[in-house]
Design an enzyme around this catalytic site. Structure first.
Site, short mmCIF file in Angstrom:
data_model
loop_
_atom_site.label_atom_id
_atom_site.label_comp_id
_atom_site.label_asym_id
_atom_site.label_seq_id
_atom_site.Cartn_x
_atom_site.Cartn_y
_atom_site.Cartn_z
N GLU A 51 0.81 -1.23 0.00
CA GLU A 51 0.00 0.00 0.00
C GLU A 51 0.84 1.28 0.00
O GLU A 51 0.41 2.32 0.50
CB GLU A 51 -0.98 0.00 1.18
CG GLU A 51 -1.91 -1.21 1.17
CD GLU A 51 -3.08 -1.09 2.12
OE1 GLU A 51 -3.75 -0.05 2.11
OE2 GLU A 51 -3.31 -2.06 2.87
N HIS A 71 -4.31 4.09 16.16
CA HIS A 71 -4.50 4.82 14.91
C HIS A 71 -5.61 5.84 15.08
O HIS A 71 -6.48 5.71 15.95
CB HIS A 71 -4.84 3.86 13.76
CG HIS A 71 -6.06 3.03 14.01
ND1 HIS A 71 -6.07 1.94 14.88
CD2 HIS A 71 -7.33 3.12 13.51
CE1 HIS A 71 -7.28 1.40 14.89
NE2 HIS A 71 -8.06 2.11 14.08
N GLN A 117 -14.31 0.32 21.22
CA GLN A 117 -13.12 -0.46 20.86
C GLN A 117 -12.73 -0.23 19.38
O GLN A 117 -13.61 -0.08 18.54
CB GLN A 117 -13.40 -1.95 21.06
CG GLN A 117 -13.75 -2.37 22.46
CD GLN A 117 -12.54 -2.32 23.39
OE1 GLN A 117 -11.40 -2.57 22.99
NE2 GLN A 117 -12.79 -1.97 24.64
N PHE A 172 -8.85 -2.71 15.04
CA PHE A 172 -7.58 -3.43 15.21
C PHE A 172 -6.77 -2.72 16.29
O PHE A 172 -6.85 -1.50 16.46
CB PHE A 172 -6.80 -3.53 13.89
CG PHE A 172 -6.38 -2.21 13.29
CD1 PHE A 172 -5.12 -1.67 13.55
CD2 PHE A 172 -7.24 -1.51 12.44
CE1 PHE A 172 -4.73 -0.46 12.98
CE2 PHE A 172 -6.85 -0.30 11.87
CZ PHE A 172 -5.60 0.22 12.14
#
Length: 311
Positions: free
Chosen positions: A159, A251, A244, A247
């Site tokens: 990416e 971030h 939550q 992942f």
């Protein structure tokens, strides 16, 4: 350098061909869910080789480019539904290129990913610091999804073309890249992620006053990069965490304020500026606070909380 770039292009083309072949051979198995407000559909697929996959299909928002609007008008085929005086209702067929689906294909998948995208009734969880230590932390350590894709992005193994900006500092740096849900072009639904380089920070629960410099850095440099590359001003961008998170590597989400992104206005969204302000007032805020979020019925974390609260 050209040879390396050519080899990378060949790998990407082979990967695209492989994905196309997998999708062509796959069969519809089940609708996991749909979201009419976001024009989204989550489809479970089964493959003859025994693997399963999930197709996430989203209708792209309309372009506001003059040329695209003119093309839409020129190709529009009206099918009247009803008419009353000056008011008419129609179905309109347009050029397929103006009506693309922005999609994500995930394969092969496991039961946890299927559960993640399956629509179920939701319930509120009030997570005290004690419940985080006895329920949530063990859940993360045992059941969190694989983070290899995150490390691939941070280490530029994949990416690379989606990177908007990078601060390579190991302590306070991050990579800002286009989210997979964004096509990289339509500013109305701009969606980028800032993923910190530092390992060990899973969510806002791990943040203390010692992390403020990193948070200032992620906020200020991300907003500046978005402005320089896409022309959006600071007050046109919403920046937030999920709790939550989907992942567990820290971030921050950055979206166009116009865009009603999935889970951007729900109980799971915590504004980055609010996190910074809370830590400025109390460096241990997220270590000592009760955090509220929702979880689906049948979700493993939901089950673990119910079991813990029985005792």
């Amino acid at each position: 350098m050209k040879r390396i770039a050519d080899e990378e292009l060949v790998r990407e083309e082979r990967a695209e061909e492989s994905t196309q072949k997998w999708l062509q051979d796959a069969k519809f198995q089940e609708i996991l869910g749909a979201d009419s407000s976001h024009k989204s559909l989550f489809v479970l697929l089964s493959h003859p080789d025994g693997s399963q996959g999930i197709l996430l299909a989203n209708k792209s928002p309309f372009s506001e480019e003059k040329s695209d609007i003119e093309k839409l008008l020129a190709t529009a085929q009206l099918q009247e539904i009803s008419r009353n005086d000056i008011f008419g209702s129609y179905n309109i067929e347009i050029d397929p290129k103006l009506n693309l689906l922005k999609s994500q294909l995930i394969y092969p998948i496991n039961d946890r990913l299927i559960a993640k995208y399956r629509q179920e009734e939701k319930f509120v969880i009030r997570e005290t610091p004690e419940l985080y230590e006895t329920v949530t932390r063990p859940y993360i350590e045992k059941y969190q999804l694989n983070l290899n894709w995150v490390y691939n992005c941070l280490e530029k193994r994949s990416e690379v073309d989606k990177i908007v900006f990078e601060d390579p500092d190991n302590e306070n740096g991050f990579v800002l890249l286009q989210d997979i849900k964004w096509d990289g072009k339509t500013l109305e639904n701009l969606y980028v992620l800032a993923i910190c380089h530092r390992h060990g920070l899973k969510s806002v629960r791990d943040l203390t006053g010692d992390d403020l410099e990193m948070l200032y850095n992620m906020r200020d440099k991300s907003l500046e990069a978005i402005n320089q590359k896409y022309g959006l001003k600071t007050d046109q961008i919403k920046c937030y965490f999920h709790y939550q998170p989907s992942f567990y590597h820290l971030h921050v989400h950055f979206i166009n304020l116009k865009y009603d992104a999935p889970a951007s206005t729900t109980m799971s969204a915590i504004l980055l500026d609010d996190v910074i302000n809370n830590l400025e007032l109390n460096p241990e805020h997220y270590k000592k606070s009760t955090l509220t979020f929702t979880r689906k019925n049948g979700d493993k974390l939901m089950e673990m909380f119910r079991e813990a609260l029985k005792n």
